[in-house]
Motif scaffolding. Sequence first.
Motif, PDB file in Angstrom:
ATOM      1  N   LYS A  47       0.815  -1.233   0.000  1.00 40.08           N
ATOM      2  CA  LYS A  47       0.000   0.000   0.000  1.00 40.08           C
ATOM      3  C   LYS A  47       0.841   1.273   0.000  1.00 40.08           C
ATOM      4  CE  LYS A  47      -3.674  -2.624   0.622  1.00 40.08           C
ATOM      5  NZ  LYS A  47      -4.644  -2.887  -0.468  1.00 40.08           N
ATOM      6  N   ASP A  83      -0.561  -5.445  -4.868  1.00 41.27           N
ATOM      7  CA  ASP A  83      -1.829  -5.065  -5.506  1.00 41.27           C
ATOM      8  C   ASP A  83      -1.554  -4.562  -6.919  1.00 41.27           C
ATOM      9  OD1 ASP A  83      -3.598  -5.466  -3.252  1.00 41.27           O
ATOM     10  OD2 ASP A  83      -2.649  -3.704  -2.366  1.00 41.27           O
ATOM     11  N   CYS A  84      -2.478  -4.836  -7.830  1.00 43.17           N
ATOM     12  CA  CYS A  84      -2.354  -4.356  -9.210  1.00 43.17           C
ATOM     13  C   CYS A  84      -3.720  -3.875  -9.687  1.00 43.17           C
ATOM     14  CB  CYS A  84      -1.833  -5.461 -10.131  1.00 43.17           C
ATOM     15  SG  CYS A  84      -1.574  -4.910 -11.837  1.00 43.17           S
ATOM     16  N   ASP A  85      -3.729  -2.717 -10.349  1.00 40.91           N
ATOM     17  CA  ASP A  85      -4.987  -2.119 -10.788  1.00 40.91           C
ATOM     18  C   ASP A  85      -4.787  -1.505 -12.176  1.00 40.91           C
ATOM     19  OD1 ASP A  85      -7.597  -1.383 -10.694  1.00 40.91           O
ATOM     20  OD2 ASP A  85      -7.296   0.384  -9.433  1.00 40.91           O
ATOM     21  N   TYR A  88     -10.206  -3.457 -15.729  1.00 45.69           N
ATOM     22  CA  TYR A  88      -9.917  -4.803 -15.259  1.00 45.69           C
ATOM     23  C   TYR A  88     -10.241  -4.920 -13.773  1.00 45.69           C
ATOM     24  CZ  TYR A  88      -7.437  -5.632 -19.631  1.00 45.69           C
ATOM     25  OH  TYR A  88      -7.123  -5.785 -20.957  1.00 45.69           O
ATOM     26  N   LYS A  89     -10.436  -6.155 -13.327  1.00 44.59           N
ATOM     27  CA  LYS A  89     -10.674  -6.397 -11.913  1.00 44.59           C
ATOM     28  C   LYS A  89      -9.382  -6.189 -11.128  1.00 44.59           C
ATOM     29  CE  LYS A  89     -14.339  -9.838 -12.706  1.00 44.59           C
ATOM     30  NZ  LYS A  89     -14.734 -11.252 -12.547  1.00 44.59           N
ATOM     31  N   LYS A  90      -9.518  -5.648  -9.930  1.00 42.60           N
ATOM     32  CA  LYS A  90      -8.342  -5.407  -9.095  1.00 42.60           C
ATOM     33  C   LYS A  90      -7.732  -6.728  -8.655  1.00 42.60           C
ATOM     34  CE  LYS A  90      -6.710  -2.528  -5.298  1.00 42.60           C
ATOM     35  NZ  LYS A  90      -7.076  -1.521  -4.279  1.00 42.60           N
ATOM     36  N   TYR A  91      -6.396  -6.772  -8.615  1.00 43.99           N
ATOM     37  CA  TYR A  91      -5.657  -8.004  -8.315  1.00 43.99           C
ATOM     38  C   TYR A  91      -4.889  -7.827  -7.008  1.00 43.99           C
ATOM     39  CZ  TYR A  91      -2.158 -11.731  -8.978  1.00 43.99           C
ATOM     40  OH  TYR A  91      -1.351 -12.836  -8.831  1.00 43.99           O
ATOM     41  N   THR A  92      -4.965  -8.819  -6.119  1.00 45.13           N
ATOM     42  CA  THR A  92      -4.232  -8.795  -4.848  1.00 45.13           C
ATOM     43  C   THR A  92      -3.591 -10.158  -4.625  1.00 45.13           C
ATOM     44  OG1 THR A  92      -5.741  -7.173  -3.884  1.00 45.13           O
ATOM     45  CG2 THR A  92      -4.380  -8.416  -2.365  1.00 45.13           C
ATOM     46  N   LEU A 115      -4.683 -10.222 -15.151  1.00 46.71           N
ATOM     47  CA  LEU A 115      -5.859  -9.419 -14.807  1.00 46.71           C
ATOM     48  C   LEU A 115      -7.076  -9.874 -15.599  1.00 46.71           C
ATOM     49  CD1 LEU A 115      -4.453  -5.767 -14.609  1.00 46.71           C
ATOM     50  CD2 LEU A 115      -4.727  -7.446 -12.777  1.00 46.71           C
ATOM     51  N   ASP A 164     -16.917  -0.742 -17.373  1.00 41.37           N
ATOM     52  CA  ASP A 164     -15.488  -0.558 -17.189  1.00 41.37           C
ATOM     53  C   ASP A 164     -14.763  -0.318 -18.508  1.00 41.37           C
ATOM     54  OD1 ASP A 164     -15.791  -0.853 -14.512  1.00 41.37           O
ATOM     55  OD2 ASP A 164     -15.173  -2.940 -14.427  1.00 41.37           O
ATOM     56  N   ASN A 213      -6.102   9.039  -6.292  1.00 40.23           N
ATOM     57  CA  ASN A 213      -7.062   9.171  -7.393  1.00 40.23           C
ATOM     58  C   ASN A 213      -7.201  10.607  -7.889  1.00 40.23           C
ATOM     59  OD1 ASN A 213      -7.797   6.417  -7.564  1.00 40.23           O
ATOM     60  ND2 ASN A 213      -9.122   6.657  -5.776  1.00 40.23           N
TER      61      ASN A 213
END
Length: 800
Positions: free
Chosen positions: A49, A73-75, A79-83, A100, A108, A414
């Motif tokens: 984080k 984490d990847c965003d 795409y759906k967020k990846y953890t 992803l 989206d 953001n």
Amino acid sequence: MIKNVKYILTGVFFYTCEIYAQTLGVVKGVVKDKSNNESLPGAVVVLDKTKGVAADLDGVFYINTTEGTHTLDCDLVGYKKYTETITVKGNDTTTVTILLGNGNQLLDEVVISAGRFEQKLSDVTVSMEVIKPTLIENKASQSLDIIMNQVPGVVISDGQASIRGGSGYSYGAGTRVLMLVDEMPMISADAADIKWNYLPLENLEQVEVIKGAASALFGSSAMNGVINMRTAYAKDKPQTTVSLFGATYDAPRNTTYKWWKGTSQTQSGVNFSHSEKLGQLDLVLGGHMFNDEGYRYLETEKRGRFNVNLRYNFKKIQGLSIGLNTNMMETRGGLFFLWQNADSVYHPQGLNIQRFSNQRVNVDPFINYYSKKGGKYSLRSRYYLTNNNNDKNQGSRAELYYNEFQYQKRFKNNFTMTYGVVYMEQQVIADSLYGRHSGKNYAGYAQFDYKYRKLTTSLGLRGEYNSVDTSYTRGYLTKKINNLPFQPVFRAGLNYHLLEYTFIRASFGQGYRFPTIAEKYVSTSVSALQIYPNASLQPERGWSAEIGIKQGFKLFNFKGFLDIAGFWTEYQDMVEFAFDIYGPKTGIFYQDRQYAGFKSQNVGSARINGVDASITGTGKMGPINVTTLIGFTYTNPIYLNYDPKKDTLGIEGLKVLKYRNQQLFKADIQLDYKKVSFGWSTRFYSLMENVDRRFVQSVLHEYSEPQNGIYWDSIPSTYILPGLPEYRDTHKNSVSIKMNGKEIIGWTGDWIHDFRVSYQVSKTLKTSLIINNALNAEYSLRPGDVRAPRMFLLQLMLKI
């Protein structure tokens, strides 16, 4: 003192050693699309984080960290967020592959045009439509204007673009809709018009349509909206696409219009594209050949187009890429403008036509750099040449030079800020058409976007200076604050994520448009019409506002959204292409008619308001995959200072703006079942209520300087467009919705339907049959221009 320094240096040394002792691990990874294994550049990867980087152009990233257990984490937008939890060993490199998965494919959807950065379609604060290349392939469209006429709220009439009734008809001189290719203007330097057949559809990523004023983002010509065509770059796997097509025109419903012998006139062509990665070099090649024998007498077209996209990604300097895109085309043919008579609508006036030969080329060098701290530096340029020649001594050579530097920073909270400066120059040589002229444009802009929990806010400001020869911008804010050295324009928007699939938005944007060289200085003739210059033409200003809601829904496995927006637009010093007598007026028709023609004029204030609704969706209903694009638009375009005693340009008693369709309905539905696909497209255009009065009725006009009393001018409409009044009366097709035998809604206009069917022969080969204007409707989008009859088209597409 010396001892203290020794202690300090010793402490720093041991502290540094401790840090380096802990920072023993490296996380190396690549981000890919789960569905096709393609790399995903720009994905944001964050460790614990706190420490974040962006994946480079190959989707690769590196993060230095301490040994132990960490959260990764990847965003990426769309795409759906990846953890994932990973373990890093000391003095070792931990390799990670992040796959992803797609998010909601509609809500989206990734767009750029709305804020000049990638964001979800559901988060934008303006009304926006996105067109994918599959729709263009399914309909076998050979020019972008054809597919734009399928977009809700958009009308392309004889090359002129209008969004939500914002523009009328101006025959290629000036546009309120800005055409962009990769976020840079692709409009001619002389007339600022759009050359639709020049746009490289064979190399298309997607098309984004902004509805409403966007001058704060993109400048002068974006007063009514923006169409941004994004070209594609090479993916990890090489791909080659070739499509061949052949088509025939059917005889028109009224067989007296048919002038050709035999069965039919034909149309044919071929498109190809190839993309691949050659080490650090991304390569895309494309080409297009087209031949149209034409459905109108003497009107033909032959064109050839070739384009290249090159991008080199530096390996030793992460985040740096340079590139060069180019496109070139030559076109030859004949240009039809007005019919000979209402009983011979496919014959040109005088049975004569303009024969033309045009060359166009653009060269776009660029440099992009993504810093390790999340900043993006972009330098883009475009040289765009249009060289027009014809047999009417109306040739022109116009050169556009565009340069833009942009800096963008996306923060972890953001917040995105974007700054940019623009310099653009036009050089025009057209001795017999405009003369020789030059124009310049300087602009600076700033854009701020922030998303806090469920609320997205957007704020933009631009300062714009334009000049053509000795005419230049005199900025206006209020009646007391005017004559500024530049024109300021402002935009703001909000989007609130109310429920899981409910988004409410509101936006306001100012518009500004400086007259083009063509509008101010053109002096020529087309068919029987004269086109007159207006060197004193003033810039037009305006604003647009809207409130909208986007509601997602699910029906079985079909996902989509309903979008409804109410909009309000106002213009001051609005520019319209007006037909009148521009010369000495004697009151005697045979003396005055030589001065009849068009001229661009400031007609005063106008208001356009209405409602725009669309339904877009995709998914399975049982075994059938369904894709839809449906929309309805109602507009109320009026002159605010209309005076029936003084305003004699439009039809008597009508304050509706000229050359507008007040109701539009568009729909495209695609059904896919295993190897077979069916499609249906339809378009409804309501009757164009108001046109230039002298086209459809005799006009009584009292001269301001009467001679021997009062002279009255009565010019028969048959002189300009023979048979048009009778044609409009006999071609009013009615559409109505009834309840209990009573009509509750009724419109007058034209329906056009297209049908298609395709078969996937193998993984690489597909064949399609398309019937355009399947019911052979007779319709026109402006007076004197009846469109094509039914067409049968066969397409063969190979993808390897």
